[in-house]
Scaffold this active site. Structure first.
Site: not given
Length: 424
Positions: A261, A276, A348, A351, A388
């Site tokens: 990403r 991140r 987070e 999900s 993460r």
């Protein structure tokens, strides 16, 4: 892509969907106009084509001047049919392009609003009282450096900002998390897969990732391929243009892949450590299911994710994401957020999204209907383990002496080690 029949029948529902997502409702009228133009162009083409076929029969039977007149008319009509077909194709392309810009319609009960308008569904576990335990809280990077598990400096030297090396026990710990995640997915009925991380534009577009967040994706222009940020993309593309047999239940896959990403919109956010980053690994669950079973399947995914978080002994909460924070393809998304002691906030970590028939329509993935035709299936996705999670694990299980408690579920993958000790 949403169902155009629904759009025609209930345009106000789609307008409200756009509003709840924070998107422009005027696009609905543009899609309707383009759809009407497409149908009109198609009708004109079909009428001219029918006349052309009928003329062909008359020409075969005619003679003399009548035949010459019919041949002239046939030639004239042939050019007209060709132009009408081009017009119909162009109108169809415009209608499709506009329709693909509409996000999925949120399920009833999804909170309206943006990123801060989520609804908290539940808390599970209690964050530790580090002060009472007389533990001076360190962040995951300080802990990881003490364990010689994370090397950000050399990651930046080799690849630039937001890259890193996981070294020694750090590499083993990530593999332990991912292997435990895959084992959990298998226990929940998922078939393991190692997926491609480069995909064609039509697959990336089909999953809905080339919308508002296209700038988050790495694109290799020379090869016309995209680097995936989740194996959801490859797994969604796996059955493109196929008719599936879901008679015996959903098709469930668990994809293990590297992910990439650009983090284009995150300047200044979470720049320390590996919260991140540009490259990471994860295990992603994905299912093809009948539309009427999608909500139940979504709950199944969430239960699998929660079972992993509980096995890792992490305090977390579950939130129902607001419509404006859904991806284009999701009709509902539940996030699990673990407690982050160093920042005293929820972060987070996973999900799961119910994409209903949105992705399958774009990728032409169907099943046989009782009437003998075909209907689009539904897709559901969710992460069950990722890099993460190292952040939450290191911080929540840190000890006063710099060591880290290892949850029992990970010990078989670490040779039975119960505690990670700092290295001098």
């Amino acid at each position: 892509m949403i169902d155009l029949k629904l759009l025609r029948a209930e345009p106000d529902l789609v307008r409200q969907s756009q509003i709840s997502r924070g998107d422009d409702p005027a696009i609905v009228d543009q899609v309707l106009a383009a759809d009407a133009a497409n149908r009109t162009a198609l009708q004109d083409f079909e009428a001219a084509r029918a006349e052309q076929k009928s003329l062909g029969k008359l020409v075969a039977q005619a003679t003399g001047d009548e035949k010459q007149a019919l041949l002239a008319r046939t030639k004239e009509l042939s050019a007209k049919v060709k132009q009408l077909q081009a017009d119909a194709d162009a109108a169809a392309a415009t209608a499709t392009e506009l329709a693909r810009s509409l996000g999925n319609i949120p399920e009833p009960g999804v909170p309206a609003g943006g990123a801060d308008d989520y609804a908290v569904l539940r808390h599970v576990g209690t964050p530790r009282d580090f002060a009472a335990e007389r533990v001076e809280v360190q962040d995951h990077l300080a802990i990881g450096e003490g364990l010689k598990a994370i090397d950000m400096e050399r990651g930046a030297k080799v690849s630039g900002a937001r890259f890193y090396f996981l070294t020694g026990i750090g590499a083993r710990l990530e593999l332990a998390i991912l292997n435990a995640a895959m084992a959990t997915a298998i226990d929940h009925g998922f078939s393991p897969m190692i997926t491609p991380t480069l995909v064609r534009p039509e697959v990336m577009s089909g999953t809905g990732f080339l919308g508002k967040h296209a700038d988050e994706i790495y694109y290799l222009e020379k090869d016309d391929l995209y680097l995936t940020g989740t194996s959801e993309v490859a797994l969604a593309g796996y059955h493109t243009d196929e008719i599936l047999d879901l008679e015996d239940g959903a098709l469930r896959y668990a994809g293990w892949s590297a992910c990439y990403r650009r983090e284009a919109g995150s300047a200044g956010r979470d720049t320390r450590g590996i919260i991140r980053v540009h490259q990471f690994h994860k295990v992603e669950m994905f299912a093809y299911v009948r539309p009427e079973d999608a909500a139940e399947e979504h709950a199944r995914f969430l239960a699998a994710e929660e079972s992993m978080l509980q096995a890792l002994e992490l305090p977390y909460r579950v939130i129902d994401t607001a419509a404006g924070d859904l991806g284009m393809s999701a009709a509902r998304k539940f996030d699990c957020e673990a407690w982050l002691p160093s920042q005293e906030r929820w972060m987070e970590v996973t999900s799961t999204s119910n994409c209903t028939t949105y992705q399958a329509r774009r990728l032409r993935i169907r099943e046989r209907s009782e009437a003998g035709g075909t209907e689009p299936v539904a897709t559901v996705n969710g992460t069950i383990g990722t890099t993460r999670w190292l952040v939450a694990l290191l911080e929540n299980h840190q000890q006063a002496d710099g060591s880290v408690h290892v949850p029992e579920v990970l010990r078989p993958y670490l040779g039975g080690v119960e505690r990670l000790e700092p290295l001098a």
